[in-house]
Design an enzyme around this catalytic site. Sequence first.
Site, PDB file in Angstrom:
ATOM      1  N   GLY A   1       5.303 -34.867  81.728  1.00  0.00           N
ATOM      2  CA  GLY A   1       5.316 -33.799  82.488  1.00  0.00           C
ATOM      3  C   GLY A   1       5.533 -33.842  83.894  1.00  0.00           C
TER       4      GLY A   1
ATOM      5  N   CYS B   1      11.621  -7.278  62.436  1.00  0.00           N
ATOM      6  CA  CYS B   1      13.034  -7.422  62.906  1.00  0.00           C
ATOM      7  C   CYS B   1      13.709  -6.358  62.222  1.00  0.00           C
ATOM      8  CB  CYS B   1      13.746  -8.894  62.749  1.00  0.00           C
ATOM      9  SG  CYS B   1      15.405  -8.784  63.056  1.00  0.00           S
TER      10      CYS B   1
ATOM     11  N   CYS C   1      16.620  -8.175  59.827  1.00  0.00           N
ATOM     12  CA  CYS C   1      16.261  -9.238  58.970  1.00  0.00           C
ATOM     13  C   CYS C   1      14.993  -9.028  58.557  1.00  0.00           C
ATOM     14  CB  CYS C   1      16.607 -10.807  59.383  1.00  0.00           C
ATOM     15  SG  CYS C   1      15.331 -11.286  60.342  1.00  0.00           S
TER      16      CYS C   1
ATOM     17  N   CYS D   1      15.149  -9.957  66.100  1.00  0.00           N
ATOM     18  CA  CYS D   1      14.894 -11.472  66.444  1.00  0.00           C
ATOM     19  C   CYS D   1      15.962 -11.819  67.807  1.00  0.00           C
ATOM     20  CB  CYS D   1      15.649 -12.180  65.352  1.00  0.00           C
ATOM     21  SG  CYS D   1      14.633 -12.192  63.915  1.00  0.00           S
TER      22      CYS D   1
ATOM     23  N   CYS E   1      17.876 -15.216  62.574  1.00  0.00           N
ATOM     24  CA  CYS E   1      18.296 -13.929  61.908  1.00  0.00           C
ATOM     25  C   CYS E   1      19.400 -13.692  60.958  1.00  0.00           C
ATOM     26  CB  CYS E   1      18.509 -12.708  63.012  1.00  0.00           C
ATOM     27  SG  CYS E   1      18.418 -11.290  62.648  1.00  0.00           S
TER      28      CYS E   1
END
Lengths: 199, 294
Positions: free
Chosen positions: B33, B242, B245, B267, B273
Amino acid sequence: MAVHAQALAGGFTDPVFQSQTIFKTLMDGMARPGTISSTELQAGQPEPLGNAAGAIALTLCDHDTPVWLSNGLAKSAMPEWIGFHTGAPITREKAQSSFAFIEAGTAPSSFGLFAAGTQEYPDRSTTLILEVAALGDGEQLSLTGPGILATKTVAVAGLPDMFGRLWDDNRALFPRGVDVILTAGAQFLCLPRTTRIAG
Amino acid sequence: MSADLATYNFAYLDEQTKRMIRRAILKAIAIPGYQVPFASREMPMPYGWGTGGVQVTAAIIGPDDVLKVIDQGADDTTNAVSIRAFFQKVASVAVTTHTKDATIIQTRHRIPEQKLTEGQVLVYQVPIPEPLRFLEPRETETRKMHALEEYGLMHVKLYEDIAHNGRISKTYAYPVKVDGRYVMDPSPTPKFDNPKMHMSDALQLFGAGREKRIYAVPPHTEVVSLDFEDHPFEIQTFEQDCALCGAHGVYLDEVVLDDQGGRMFVCSDTDHCEDRRDHGHVGEMLAPNKEAAE
């Protein structure tokens, strides 16, 4: 001054791809502390430096990284070898070193003199490459910390007696501190400063 | 004949630059980090096009790697296509659009829906690496705040959000704390993706080219989104599935279809997808009738 013939020997035969291979293994090792990796690449390093330590030197050192060497290495062909192959300057000041190479059997009495970075810039710290007798054999260490799912147990032979205490002191400095790469011949494992070691 | 012509060094960067970036990456992994400064190079593309991510990828990639590049989840948008073509040209590496086949995934602002695995590295393109930058413009001060672990200002910002809007209104680049120490900007990924960073099996590397910073999250590392006990962190949810899909519980893009208010949700992760459609899943807009969608 006579240059050791050894100083000119060795080096990577295919520097671009061989250093990428070593770096990738190092990166994976640093990301998963305690993983023992090994390299088949021959660095052609002078005694008493191990093969993995030699390959790491060729991969990471250059004119930007002052290198500190333990006594045995400083007296060998190593200073000239590393100078010839990487251009890295040798320093006698631990605090100025980016990398420190320590041969097997010489225990540092403290990590305190090596660069630990500052609180603002903890990355400006020394990476110690410490040769031990063997990895995967010997004293069991139990590791925890980032990069380790639960606990990782690894065996190391020939670790300096006071390493555990030195490491605890180092861990207490976080985010400052040194990072250590233990090497044994062609094998190595990484101990970033975040790793906790229980004996 | 062409072998005699000068070619680029493998992966474009010279070896000295790669070593410098590689050293920065190792320190970044050792201090999860924390933003490691590095000498970012000028790349043959403008800042803002992912020069940080490109440099990180160039420093780690090898001839055996398989590269996937996504831009907002999509494999087929300009940024993704041009970076993929760049590495095909300068490193001759294999490329893929399939998340599961890739060893290195360079991303702009999304994390793939499919769970990443141990052998994979996710490389983020980061515009502003400093999470405190919009609260404190001086680098000397933000450095000090990180040094002293003084993140009060960030909590005040999140609190003010709640005071003004009744909730934390930040929806992307949502700040996280890594391994209980450094507050980190996850790059402008939607906060939907934040939970995927937590205890990930893959190594995550972040490159900011213009700002000259590299940072990292090792695998199996705690990544906690900042919040308050009475206002816990929440991800976006979508009412729709979606349209292509039928996927539920994934991040969706809204696409405007006409000027009559017509719209669809699809998506954001194109590979996810396509993979679902290949496996017979059909969304509302592709289904001949509603029943077939099931």
